[in-house]
Motif scaffolding. Sequence first.
Motif, mmCIF file in Angstrom:
data_model
loop_
_atom_site.group_PDB
_atom_site.id
_atom_site.type_symbol
_atom_site.label_atom_id
_atom_site.label_comp_id
_atom_site.label_asym_id
_atom_site.label_seq_id
_atom_site.Cartn_x
_atom_site.Cartn_y
_atom_site.Cartn_z
ATOM 1 N N THR A 358 5.434 15.947 57.686
ATOM 2 C CA THR A 358 6.193 14.995 56.864
ATOM 3 C C THR A 358 5.255 14.009 56.166
ATOM 4 O O THR A 358 5.389 13.735 54.968
ATOM 5 N N ILE A 359 4.313 13.482 56.926
ATOM 6 C CA ILE A 359 3.373 12.504 56.357
ATOM 7 C C ILE A 359 2.465 13.176 55.329
ATOM 8 O O ILE A 359 2.144 12.600 54.281
ATOM 9 N N TYR A 360 2.100 14.427 55.614
ATOM 10 C CA TYR A 360 1.236 15.155 54.681
ATOM 11 C C TYR A 360 1.952 15.382 53.340
ATOM 12 O O TYR A 360 1.351 15.262 52.273
ATOM 13 N N GLU A 361 3.231 15.697 53.395
ATOM 14 C CA GLU A 361 4.001 15.873 52.162
ATOM 15 C C GLU A 361 4.070 14.567 51.380
ATOM 16 O O GLU A 361 3.974 14.556 50.146
ATOM 17 N N SER A 362 4.217 13.451 52.093
ATOM 18 C CA SER A 362 4.222 12.143 51.420
ATOM 19 C C SER A 362 2.865 11.867 50.782
ATOM 20 O O SER A 362 2.775 11.302 49.680
ATOM 21 N N GLU A 365 2.561 13.807 47.504
ATOM 22 C CA GLU A 365 3.328 13.152 46.444
ATOM 23 C C GLU A 365 2.553 11.951 45.896
ATOM 24 O O GLU A 365 2.506 11.728 44.677
ATOM 25 N N LEU A 366 1.964 11.174 46.807
ATOM 26 C CA LEU A 366 1.182 10.010 46.384
ATOM 27 C C LEU A 366 -0.069 10.448 45.619
ATOM 28 O O LEU A 366 -0.429 9.862 44.587
ATOM 29 N N ASP A 377 -3.892 3.442 52.061
ATOM 30 C CA ASP A 377 -2.728 4.192 51.586
ATOM 31 C C ASP A 377 -2.183 5.078 52.703
ATOM 32 O O ASP A 377 -0.967 5.149 52.934
ATOM 33 N N LEU A 381 1.387 5.077 54.745
ATOM 34 C CA LEU A 381 2.228 6.284 54.817
ATOM 35 C C LEU A 381 2.692 6.522 56.249
ATOM 36 O O LEU A 381 3.850 6.877 56.494
ATOM 37 N N GLU A 384 5.287 3.863 57.108
ATOM 38 C CA GLU A 384 6.588 4.178 56.514
ATOM 39 C C GLU A 384 7.298 5.287 57.295
ATOM 40 O O GLU A 384 8.525 5.264 57.461
ATOM 41 N N TYR A 385 6.533 6.233 57.789
ATOM 42 C CA TYR A 385 7.136 7.322 58.564
ATOM 43 C C TYR A 385 7.788 6.768 59.835
ATOM 44 O O TYR A 385 8.954 7.068 60.148
#
Length: 530
Positions: A358-362, A365-366, A377, A381, A384-385
């Motif tokens: 999940t964090i890797y996908e975020s 995107e960033l 950053d 992330l 936020e997760y």
Amino acid sequence: MSRKIYVLDTTLRDGEQVPGAKLNLYEKLEIAKQLKRLKVDMIEVGFPASSKGDFDSVKTIAEQVGKDVVITALGRAVKNDIDAVYNSIKNAEQPMIHMVLGTSDVHVEKKFKRSRESILEMGVEAVKYAKTLLPEVQYSPEDATRSDFEYLWQTVEAVVKAGATCINIADTVGYAVPELFGELIKKINYRLKNMNYKVLLSVHCHNDTGLAVANTLAAIRNGADKVECTINGIGERAGNAALEEVVMGLKVHPNYYDGYSDVQTTELLRTSKLVSAMMGLDVQVNKAITGENAFAHSSGIHQDGLLKSRDVYEVIRPEDVGAQEMELVLTARSGRHAFRHVLGNLGYDNLAEAAFDTIYESFLELADRKKEVYDHDVYYLVKEYYTGKNQEFTGNGIELYGLVDFQVISNTLFPTATIKLKKGEETLVQSANGNGPIDALYSAITTMVGKDIQLKEYRINSISRGKDALGRVSIQFQYNGKIYNAKAVDTDVIKASVMAFLNGVNKIVLENKANYEDQEKNQEQHVSNK
């Protein structure tokens, strides 16, 4: 048995001929002292006959730096120039007179408008005169690579018999190619060593066709005893052979070149930065050895290989040239392995696979929105997760700084800045004044983080056709004395400057996390005792 290759640095003579790179006496002294720390064998410090200012600077450097290193200066093959060289360097411990005279038909006929015989006689008489002043005399046949070989050799033979102790074959206009230049040096070396094996054979290569380093190394391979180079390859027109590239080429392949140098390679980057700063000439980011990206890796394939074993994609270790460890730059091209490595540095190396995905996908995107993704950053992330999952976020004892907002007032009377940062759940605000808006912002950040940090270098450059600004800083953490380099990109030059400084601060926080809390407690105790 491996030969010692002597290294002459001509940054202060040939390098200073770059338009706009003129140095004052203090700057020349600083560079000369650093070249001595670099352990070059010889320093060519100027052209004393050109002006009184150059004469005085050569004389001062010879007197203040001229111990345990050969000091030389350049002159034409005429009495007045030779006198100027002698009188400016005579107080050095190991002075050497260097003179230059053309041997190509282009020079003989078009520059001097004289015959080959008269030019040869001129060179011989100049060497004989120089030998009455000093025992060490270097003779450079200018434009040697465009000269008729037999006339070139006739010149070399004559000046050696007149007393020259070093022959310097000059590829003055960068005409040579490695294979042919190697053959030329091999032929000259064979004849020279059979005539007088004590005479050094040297080369001086220019970079007009981008082959100066290759030609210099080819010369070493074929018998050259000495090389003339400049730091960062600066010099007339397209520059000279870059000292750092020649030296590291020799170090990587000592058996192939059958040689070594005494240059202290861990001082290369420091020397490069000093010359760049003093002369106001930036080093291209992708330049070998000393470029900012020389040891930076952004490709996922490369990052994966490096994390498994550094020698997969590193033939030179950054530590060998005085740089920091390899830098993994997080971009959209970075892979899972590199991202997991950064998470580990932040203390999140035990994330469940679902959480990591999940964090890797975020992150991806960033990364698609930014040129580079920085440690803070990634930190946010992860935060936020956890927040999204209604889970407690502890930060693993690490709290990185993030930019919220800033304001600057720029004027000639009292430049001030106010900055707002976030640190975990805390919001911090600080104001300061300085010599300008950037200095004021950096002062405010330094006060806010409460750490003894000193700015060593700051640069801002335009990229992407002027739309983006790249800020670069080098800061020193006084707690351990280490230099940290950081950068940031933004369309706002001031924001890029701020982010670069914050990225440096966050590097300090991450690398010193084991000692960070102890230092913080000591500082708090120190304040309370007051």
